[in-house]
Scaffold this active site. Sequence first.
Site, PDB file in Angstrom:
ATOM      1  N   ALA A 149      52.757  34.977  49.385  1.00 48.03           N
ATOM      2  CA  ALA A 149      52.374  35.656  50.627  1.00 48.03           C
ATOM      3  C   ALA A 149      50.866  35.565  50.859  1.00 48.03           C
ATOM      4  CB  ALA A 149      52.827  37.117  50.597  1.00 48.03           C
ATOM      5  N   ARG A 180      21.896  42.098  38.164  1.00 48.89           N
ATOM      6  CA  ARG A 180      22.842  41.683  39.198  1.00 48.89           C
ATOM      7  C   ARG A 180      22.095  41.252  40.449  1.00 48.89           C
ATOM      8  NH1 ARG A 180      27.675  45.570  41.189  1.00 48.89           N
ATOM      9  NH2 ARG A 180      25.936  46.903  41.779  1.00 48.89           N
ATOM     10  N   ASP A 239      37.400  47.369  47.562  1.00 52.05           N
ATOM     11  CA  ASP A 239      38.657  47.180  48.307  1.00 52.05           C
ATOM     12  C   ASP A 239      38.826  48.218  49.422  1.00 52.05           C
ATOM     13  OD1 ASP A 239      39.321  45.016  46.644  1.00 52.05           O
ATOM     14  OD2 ASP A 239      40.260  46.336  45.179  1.00 52.05           O
ATOM     15  N   HIS A 241      43.432  40.690  48.567  1.00 52.37           N
ATOM     16  CA  HIS A 241      43.727  41.652  47.494  1.00 52.37           C
ATOM     17  C   HIS A 241      45.236  41.769  47.318  1.00 52.37           C
ATOM     18  CE1 HIS A 241      43.038  44.964  44.772  1.00 52.37           C
ATOM     19  NE2 HIS A 241      43.982  45.629  45.396  1.00 52.37           N
ATOM     20  N   ARG A 259      33.823  39.591  40.198  1.00 46.19           N
ATOM     21  CA  ARG A 259      32.551  40.305  40.079  1.00 46.19           C
ATOM     22  C   ARG A 259      32.496  41.343  41.191  1.00 46.19           C
ATOM     23  NH1 ARG A 259      30.601  39.774  35.317  1.00 46.19           N
ATOM     24  NH2 ARG A 259      29.195  41.308  36.185  1.00 46.19           N
ATOM     25  N   ILE A 260      31.982  42.518  40.864  1.00 52.26           N
ATOM     26  CA  ILE A 260      31.748  43.517  41.902  1.00 52.26           C
ATOM     27  C   ILE A 260      30.372  43.231  42.485  1.00 52.26           C
ATOM     28  CG2 ILE A 260      31.389  45.961  42.380  1.00 52.26           C
ATOM     29  CD1 ILE A 260      33.483  46.553  40.242  1.00 52.26           C
TER      30      ILE A 260
END
Length: 195
Positions: free
Chosen positions: A175, A67, A147, A111, A93-94
Amino acid sequence: MNRKRVAILISGRGSNMQALIEAAKAPDYPAEIVGVLSNRAAAPGLALAARQAIATASLAQSQFPSREDFEDVLTRVLESWEVDIVCLAGFMRILSARFTLRWAGRMINIHPSLLPRYKGLDTHARALADGATVHGCTVHFVTPGLDEGAPILSAQVPVLHGDSVQTLADRTLAAEHRIYPEALRLLAEGKISLP
């Protein structure tokens, strides 16, 4: 006006990306979209961006030994575009703590829930399973925790009787398209910063 240079990271269709691109077409908008990068070469959003003469790139993490190697190349691409701000728009992807800290205060995400509720995936299904009467979306700063970054803007969406995951997702997405450009405006104008 000295407009901030923005890159958008996507993995799919890029509907939030498109909302940001449309907002940036306004002459008084304080940011310009200079590049779109996807971790999936077949992401439809790449073609949308290319049709609007925006630089594009794709990087598959599977092509890199780690990564960190992937993120090093990602950083080089962003630097080649002279990016001020990074917007995640469905980028699946994190990102590592090293990468998020490098962009601290200059990377934001949208989110599909009213954070801190429903971090991670399947937010609409989880809201329906809980019997929630209000759902929504949040634009937040990206930090090492998933998050967990400070919220910038959020919008509430009612959960209606008979809602399915898809109908709730569609209402939430509308939204998202409304608040993401506004959150980017606030950041680009220097009206908000990472606490």
